[in-house]
Structure formats: C-alpha cells, structure tokens
Design a protein around this motif. Sequence first.
Motif, PDB file in Angstrom:
ATOM      1  N   THR A 253     -43.549   3.411 -34.541  1.00 44.27           N
ATOM      2  CA  THR A 253     -44.848   3.647 -35.163  1.00 44.27           C
ATOM      3  C   THR A 253     -45.029   5.134 -35.448  1.00 44.27           C
ATOM      4  N   ASP A 254     -45.997   5.424 -36.295  1.00 43.76           N
ATOM      5  CA  ASP A 254     -46.299   6.825 -36.605  1.00 43.76           C
ATOM      6  C   ASP A 254     -46.735   7.578 -35.349  1.00 43.76           C
ATOM      7  N   ASN A 255     -47.488   6.897 -34.486  1.00 42.88           N
ATOM      8  CA  ASN A 255     -47.938   7.544 -33.235  1.00 42.88           C
ATOM      9  C   ASN A 255     -46.758   7.889 -32.333  1.00 42.88           C
ATOM     10  N   ASN A 256     -45.767   6.986 -32.274  1.00 43.28           N
ATOM     11  CA  ASN A 256     -44.564   7.263 -31.474  1.00 43.28           C
ATOM     12  C   ASN A 256     -43.878   8.530 -31.954  1.00 43.28           C
ATOM     13  N   ILE A 257     -43.696   8.626 -33.266  1.00 43.17           N
ATOM     14  CA  ILE A 257     -43.017   9.791 -33.833  1.00 43.17           C
ATOM     15  C   ILE A 257     -43.839  11.052 -33.611  1.00 43.17           C
ATOM     16  N   GLY A 258     -45.176  10.925 -33.709  1.00 42.90           N
ATOM     17  CA  GLY A 258     -46.047  12.075 -33.446  1.00 42.90           C
ATOM     18  C   GLY A 258     -45.883  12.577 -32.022  1.00 42.90           C
ATOM     19  N   THR A 259     -45.755  11.647 -31.086  1.00 46.42           N
ATOM     20  CA  THR A 259     -45.568  12.028 -29.678  1.00 46.42           C
ATOM     21  C   THR A 259     -44.216  12.712 -29.486  1.00 46.42           C
ATOM     22  N   VAL A 260     -43.166  12.187 -30.142  1.00 46.43           N
ATOM     23  CA  VAL A 260     -41.838  12.788 -30.030  1.00 46.43           C
ATOM     24  C   VAL A 260     -41.849  14.208 -30.598  1.00 46.43           C
ATOM     25  N   ARG A 261     -42.532  14.406 -31.697  1.00 42.83           N
ATOM     26  CA  ARG A 261     -42.623  15.744 -32.294  1.00 42.83           C
ATOM     27  C   ARG A 261     -43.308  16.721 -31.336  1.00 42.83           C
ATOM     28  N   ILE A 262     -44.352  16.227 -30.673  1.00 42.30           N
ATOM     29  CA  ILE A 262     -45.057  17.080 -29.700  1.00 42.30           C
ATOM     30  C   ILE A 262     -44.121  17.457 -28.559  1.00 42.30           C
ATOM     31  N   ASN A 263     -43.338  16.480 -28.097  1.00 41.01           N
ATOM     32  CA  ASN A 263     -42.397  16.751 -26.994  1.00 41.01           C
ATOM     33  C   ASN A 263     -41.332  17.763 -27.414  1.00 41.01           C
ATOM     34  N   ILE A 264     -40.857  17.650 -28.649  1.00 39.44           N
ATOM     35  CA  ILE A 264     -39.845  18.598 -29.140  1.00 39.44           C
ATOM     36  C   ILE A 264     -40.426  20.006 -29.175  1.00 39.44           C
ATOM     37  N   ARG A 265     -41.641  20.148 -29.711  1.00 38.62           N
ATOM     38  CA  ARG A 265     -42.279  21.459 -29.775  1.00 38.62           C
ATOM     39  C   ARG A 265     -42.490  22.029 -28.378  1.00 38.62           C
ATOM     40  N   ARG A 266     -42.870  21.154 -27.436  1.00 36.82           N
ATOM     41  CA  ARG A 266     -43.101  21.620 -26.055  1.00 36.82           C
ATOM     42  C   ARG A 266     -41.810  22.123 -25.416  1.00 36.82           C
ATOM     43  N   LYS A 267     -40.714  21.357 -25.617  1.00 41.20           N
ATOM     44  CA  LYS A 267     -39.432  21.763 -25.023  1.00 41.20           C
ATOM     45  C   LYS A 267     -38.890  23.043 -25.667  1.00 41.20           C
ATOM     46  N   LEU A 268     -39.192  23.222 -26.957  1.00 42.17           N
ATOM     47  CA  LEU A 268     -38.715  24.426 -27.643  1.00 42.17           C
ATOM     48  C   LEU A 268     -39.686  25.591 -27.496  1.00 42.17           C
ATOM     49  N   GLN A 269     -40.817  25.309 -26.810  1.00 43.18           N
ATOM     50  CA  GLN A 269     -41.836  26.335 -26.547  1.00 43.18           C
ATOM     51  C   GLN A 269     -42.328  26.978 -27.855  1.00 43.18           C
ATOM     52  N   LEU A 270     -42.687  26.117 -28.809  1.00 41.02           N
ATOM     53  CA  LEU A 270     -43.164  26.593 -30.110  1.00 41.02           C
ATOM     54  C   LEU A 270     -44.688  26.605 -30.146  1.00 41.02           C
ATOM     55  N   SER A 271     -45.251  27.665 -30.659  1.00 42.15           N
ATOM     56  CA  SER A 271     -46.696  27.744 -30.833  1.00 42.15           C
ATOM     57  C   SER A 271     -47.097  26.928 -32.061  1.00 42.15           C
ATOM     58  N   SER A 272     -48.391  26.635 -32.178  1.00 46.74           N
ATOM     59  CA  SER A 272     -48.881  25.767 -33.242  1.00 46.74           C
ATOM     60  C   SER A 272     -48.738  26.377 -34.628  1.00 46.74           C
ATOM     61  N   ASP A 273     -48.589  27.699 -34.727  1.00 49.37           N
ATOM     62  CA  ASP A 273     -48.489  28.345 -36.040  1.00 49.37           C
ATOM     63  C   ASP A 273     -47.060  28.379 -36.572  1.00 49.37           C
ATOM     64  N   ILE A 274     -46.099  27.875 -35.807  1.00 51.52           N
ATOM     65  CA  ILE A 274     -44.699  27.873 -36.241  1.00 51.52           C
ATOM     66  C   ILE A 274     -44.350  26.494 -36.794  1.00 51.52           C
ATOM     67  N   ASP A 275     -43.787  26.470 -38.014  1.00 46.57           N
ATOM     68  CA  ASP A 275     -43.375  25.219 -38.636  1.00 46.57           C
ATOM     69  C   ASP A 275     -42.121  24.686 -37.946  1.00 46.57           C
TER      70      ASP A 275
END
Length: 286
Positions: A253-275
């Motif tokens: 689902t779209d929500n599943n993918i949204g959660t995975v994207r959040i996890n990737i950003r968290r593990k890579l320690q990316l701020s919200s302003d970085i694409d």
Amino acid sequence: MGSPHPFFQGVTAVFILLTLTGLALLLMHVINITQALNITCIGCQILQSIRIVILTLHPELASYDVMMLNLVADYIILLQLIMASIPKSPVIVTAIQLPTLAFAHFYPPLGQALCSTQIWLLFTVVSTLSCVMSVFSQTALTRLQEERTEYKTIQDSFLNAFGITKSELVTFLQVWKGNTENDERLVHFLDGLDPTAQARLIKAAKIVEAEHKGDCEKIAEHFPNLTKTELNVAALIIKGKTKHEIAEMLGKTDNNIGTVRINIRRKLQLSSDIDLREYLLSQENG
C-alpha cells in the motif's frame, strides 16, 4: 435566391450541378470524401462570390434581403468545411470570401446600399475567427493523429515481438496488477502463450529482475544497515518512481511505502529539507 434574372438562375443551376457531380464522383469511388468536399465547397464559393459581386454592381436586380441571404450562404460554405475538419480548405475559402465582402461594402456608391458597415464587419470578423479556430483545431487534431499513429506503431511492435494479441496483453496486465492472489491466473495465462512468446516474456522479466537486484546490491554497499525491503524501495526511488508506483510494483500500500521511506530517512539521518532521491543518487555516483 429570389431573382428572376437568367444569370443568377444559371449560377444556381451550376451550383447544384457542381454539388451533384461531387456526390456522384464520391459514390462512384472516383474521389474520396475530402476531395469531394474540396471540389464542391471551393467551386461553390467561387460561384457565390461571383453572385455577390454582380449583386453589388447591379443592386437593382435584388434587394437587401437577397444580399443578406447570399452572405449567409457564403458563410455556410466555410462552416461546412470547418465542421468536416478539412485541412487548408477553410483558409482558401476565407481568402476568397474576405475580398468579396470588402468589395460588397466599399464599392462606391452602390455597395453601401446592400452591405452596410455593420454587416460587413460582422461577416468579416466571424469568417476570420472561424478560419483561425479551424487552423488551431486542425493543428491539434493532426498532432493527436500523429500521437495515435505512433502509439499504435509501438503497440503493434510490442505485440509482434512477443507474439501475442491485444486482448492477451490486456489480460496479462490485468492479472499482473492483481498481485499475489492471481498468481495461478498468471501462470495459466503464460501457459496459454506459444513457447516463443512465453520465453521472451520470461527472459524480459529475468533481465528486469537482475537489473533491479544489481541496483539493490550497489545501494547495499553504501548503506549496509538498510533492510531488503528498504533496499528495494531505495532502488525504485533512484529510478524516479513515485510512492504510488512503488506500491504497485512491490504489491504494497501507499502507506507501507511511506513508512519505509521514513525509515530510510531515519537510518540515513536525513533532515526534512534534503531530497531523498537526490541524496541517494549523490551517494551512489560518488
């Protein structure tokens, strides 16, 4: 058109004869519908312009109402070509009409009596705008036809390459989009194809799978802490796929993918302003 003068009756007779000739040639398959309309409408427009010029030169032969009827008939010829979407011909007819209208109005002093300034402006503006609209619509229609032709060529090439029909392709796409619960239908569909088409589809799927696997391995070298699902999503993000497209491709689902994207950003320690995509591309290329 209300005048007993032999000349006008002769013009009307030729008008009708020209129309019947075009119809006869069309029914006999000597010319196509476009050629028939071109011959009839352009020929009739020339006759109609001659009739208006004669009325202007000899207003005693007709009345104001007769001139108006002829001007309306003049515009109907242009309208017929526009409604039939005949290319270029509306421009030719308009090029004949406008000088005729100008002559009917400006010829001194008789033209003023049968074609007033208001009437001349009305028919001039309406004919010109109609012609311009037909040119734009024809351009858009031509572009659309070219796109449809290109699409059909690509479609036919694809179907010929895999040896399947259009209905089989539609069935395949419907089954493929149905995710895991339709695996049996997918296998049944593949079994129904001839061996060559089946082998080509399987080969294409393996190539895509191998390419995707290679992309995931490259990402894993730079980001070993990502899970298999996160690597799959990251690889598709790099390819420019949207969240919805990734969900369709991975059967989530779209929500599943949204959660995975959040996890990737968290593990890579990316701020919200970085694409996220730009960051993954920079790390992969660097």
